[in-house]
Design a protein around this motif. Structure first.
Motif, PDB file in Angstrom:
ATOM      1  N   GLN A   1       0.839  -1.198   0.000  1.00 20.03           N
ATOM      2  CA  GLN A   1       0.000   0.000   0.000  1.00 20.03           C
ATOM      3  C   GLN A   1       0.880   1.255   0.000  1.00 20.03           C
ATOM      4  N   PRO A   2       0.452   2.293  -0.691  1.00 20.41           N
ATOM      5  CA  PRO A   2       1.240   3.523  -0.714  1.00 20.41           C
ATOM      6  C   PRO A   2       1.225   4.240   0.636  1.00 20.41           C
ATOM      7  N   VAL A   3       2.234   5.038   0.844  1.00 21.15           N
ATOM      8  CA  VAL A   3       2.328   5.868   2.039  1.00 21.15           C
ATOM      9  C   VAL A   3       2.027   7.297   1.608  1.00 21.15           C
ATOM     10  N   SER A   4       1.071   7.927   2.246  1.00 25.30           N
ATOM     11  CA  SER A   4       0.676   9.282   1.854  1.00 25.30           C
ATOM     12  C   SER A   4       1.751  10.289   2.245  1.00 25.30           C
ATOM     13  N   LEU A   5       1.754  11.417   1.526  1.00 21.17           N
ATOM     14  CA  LEU A   5       2.657  12.503   1.906  1.00 21.17           C
ATOM     15  C   LEU A   5       2.339  12.987   3.312  1.00 21.17           C
ATOM     16  N   GLU A   6       1.075  12.964   3.662  1.00 21.12           N
ATOM     17  CA  GLU A   6       0.677  13.369   5.012  1.00 21.12           C
ATOM     18  C   GLU A   6       1.341  12.478   6.062  1.00 21.12           C
ATOM     19  N   ASN A   7       1.350  11.164   5.835  1.00 23.20           N
ATOM     20  CA  ASN A   7       1.999  10.252   6.788  1.00 23.20           C
ATOM     21  C   ASN A   7       3.510  10.457   6.828  1.00 23.20           C
ATOM     22  N   ILE A   8       4.121  10.654   5.667  1.00 26.03           N
ATOM     23  CA  ILE A   8       5.572  10.898   5.623  1.00 26.03           C
ATOM     24  C   ILE A   8       5.901  12.177   6.378  1.00 26.03           C
ATOM     25  N   ARG A   9       5.125  13.226   6.128  1.00 28.99           N
ATOM     26  CA  ARG A   9       5.326  14.520   6.790  1.00 28.99           C
ATOM     27  C   ARG A   9       5.183  14.392   8.305  1.00 28.99           C
ATOM     28  N   GLU A  10       4.151  13.677   8.757  1.00 29.54           N
ATOM     29  CA  GLU A  10       3.910  13.520  10.195  1.00 29.54           C
ATOM     30  C   GLU A  10       4.983  12.656  10.849  1.00 29.54           C
ATOM     31  N   ALA A  11       5.391  11.583  10.178  1.00 30.80           N
ATOM     32  CA  ALA A  11       6.469  10.739  10.713  1.00 30.80           C
ATOM     33  C   ALA A  11       7.751  11.553  10.858  1.00 30.80           C
ATOM     34  N   SER A  12       8.043  12.386   9.866  1.00 32.42           N
ATOM     35  CA  SER A  12       9.231  13.242   9.920  1.00 32.42           C
ATOM     36  C   SER A  12       9.142  14.218  11.091  1.00 32.42           C
ATOM     37  N   ARG A  13       7.970  14.801  11.287  1.00 31.84           N
ATOM     38  CA  ARG A  13       7.785  15.754  12.382  1.00 31.84           C
ATOM     39  C   ARG A  13       8.041  15.090  13.734  1.00 31.84           C
ATOM     40  N   ILE A  14       7.509  13.890  13.907  1.00 22.85           N
ATOM     41  CA  ILE A  14       7.694  13.160  15.169  1.00 22.85           C
ATOM     42  C   ILE A  14       9.170  12.819  15.376  1.00 22.85           C
ATOM     43  N   ALA A  15       9.832  12.356  14.325  1.00 26.98           N
ATOM     44  CA  ALA A  15      11.247  12.016  14.439  1.00 26.98           C
ATOM     45  C   ALA A  15      12.076  13.246  14.809  1.00 26.98           C
ATOM     46  N   LYS A  16      11.827  14.356  14.143  1.00 23.37           N
ATOM     47  CA  LYS A  16      12.577  15.584  14.442  1.00 23.37           C
ATOM     48  C   LYS A  16      12.314  16.062  15.869  1.00 23.37           C
ATOM     49  N   LYS A  17      11.067  15.964  16.321  1.00 17.28           N
ATOM     50  CA  LYS A  17      10.710  16.383  17.678  1.00 17.28           C
ATOM     51  C   LYS A  17      11.521  15.628  18.722  1.00 17.28           C
ATOM     52  N   HIS A  18      11.827  14.361  18.441  1.00 15.22           N
ATOM     53  CA  HIS A  18      12.547  13.517  19.394  1.00 15.22           C
ATOM     54  C   HIS A  18      13.997  13.283  18.991  1.00 15.22           C
ATOM     55  N   ASP A  19      14.505  14.066  18.042  1.00 17.30           N
ATOM     56  CA  ASP A  19      15.884  13.955  17.559  1.00 17.30           C
ATOM     57  C   ASP A  19      16.237  12.530  17.117  1.00 17.30           C
ATOM     58  N   ILE A  20      15.338  11.930  16.361  1.00 12.34           N
ATOM     59  CA  ILE A  20      15.544  10.575  15.841  1.00 12.34           C
ATOM     60  C   ILE A  20      15.824  10.676  14.346  1.00 12.34           C
ATOM     61  N   LEU A  21      16.830   9.960  13.892  1.00  6.79           N
ATOM     62  CA  LEU A  21      17.136   9.892  12.472  1.00  6.79           C
ATOM     63  C   LEU A  21      15.937   9.299  11.742  1.00  6.79           C
ATOM     64  N   PHE A  22      15.501   9.937  10.659  1.00  5.32           N
ATOM     65  CA  PHE A  22      14.336   9.490   9.891  1.00  5.32           C
ATOM     66  C   PHE A  22      14.779   9.106   8.485  1.00  5.32           C
ATOM     67  N   LEU A  23      14.612   7.830   8.144  1.00  5.71           N
ATOM     68  CA  LEU A  23      15.017   7.315   6.833  1.00  5.71           C
ATOM     69  C   LEU A  23      13.815   6.829   6.043  1.00  5.71           C
ATOM     70  N   ILE A  24      13.948   6.872   4.729  1.00  7.03           N
ATOM     71  CA  ILE A  24      12.962   6.287   3.831  1.00  7.03           C
ATOM     72  C   ILE A  24      13.584   5.060   3.192  1.00  7.03           C
ATOM     73  N   ASP A  25      12.880   3.920   3.282  1.00 10.10           N
ATOM     74  CA  ASP A  25      13.243   2.743   2.504  1.00 10.10           C
ATOM     75  C   ASP A  25      12.648   2.997   1.130  1.00 10.10           C
TER      76      ASP A  25
END
Length: 104
Positions: free
Chosen positions: A13-37
């Motif tokens: 299933q595709p991942v929406s831009l909204e989900n990618i954006r939100e995942a990135s926001r959460i990772a940045k908030k907690h200083d976690i490296l965020f990668l895309i497979d």
């Protein structure tokens, strides 16, 4: 933190831009490296264009560039789609990433 586009464990299933954006926001908030497979990033961009409201008129390259703009880097297995029988890559953005700040 890694997000797979498309979501192979969810049946491709595709991942929406909204989900990618939100995942990135959460990772940045907690200083976690965020990668895309990124093994299926082109297909994911196509699905966003076809299915996600507001993106029907966008070029696929613009959608893909936006997807990657939210990440600190990406991984890709070259074994997909007959590109190679072995290998892949890890690409990291070093500008203001947790990796650069020594947090990872």
């Amino acid at each position: 933190m890694i997000i797979t586009v498309t979501n192979n464990s969810g049946g491709g299933q595709p991942v929406s831009l909204e989900n990618i954006r939100e995942a990135s926001r959460i990772a940045k908030k907690h200083d976690i490296l965020f990668l895309i497979d990124a093994c299926r990033f082109a297909e994911n961009a196509y699905f966003i264009k076809m299915r996600e409201p507001g993106h029907a008129d966008r070029a696929l390259i613009d959608i893909a560039q936006e997807m990657f703009s939210y990440a600190d880097g990406c991984t890709m297995s070259a074994k997909k789609d007959g590109l190679a029988n072995i290998g892949g890559f890890l690409g990291l953005r070093m500008i203001d990433s947790p990796w650069k700040r020594g947090i990872c």
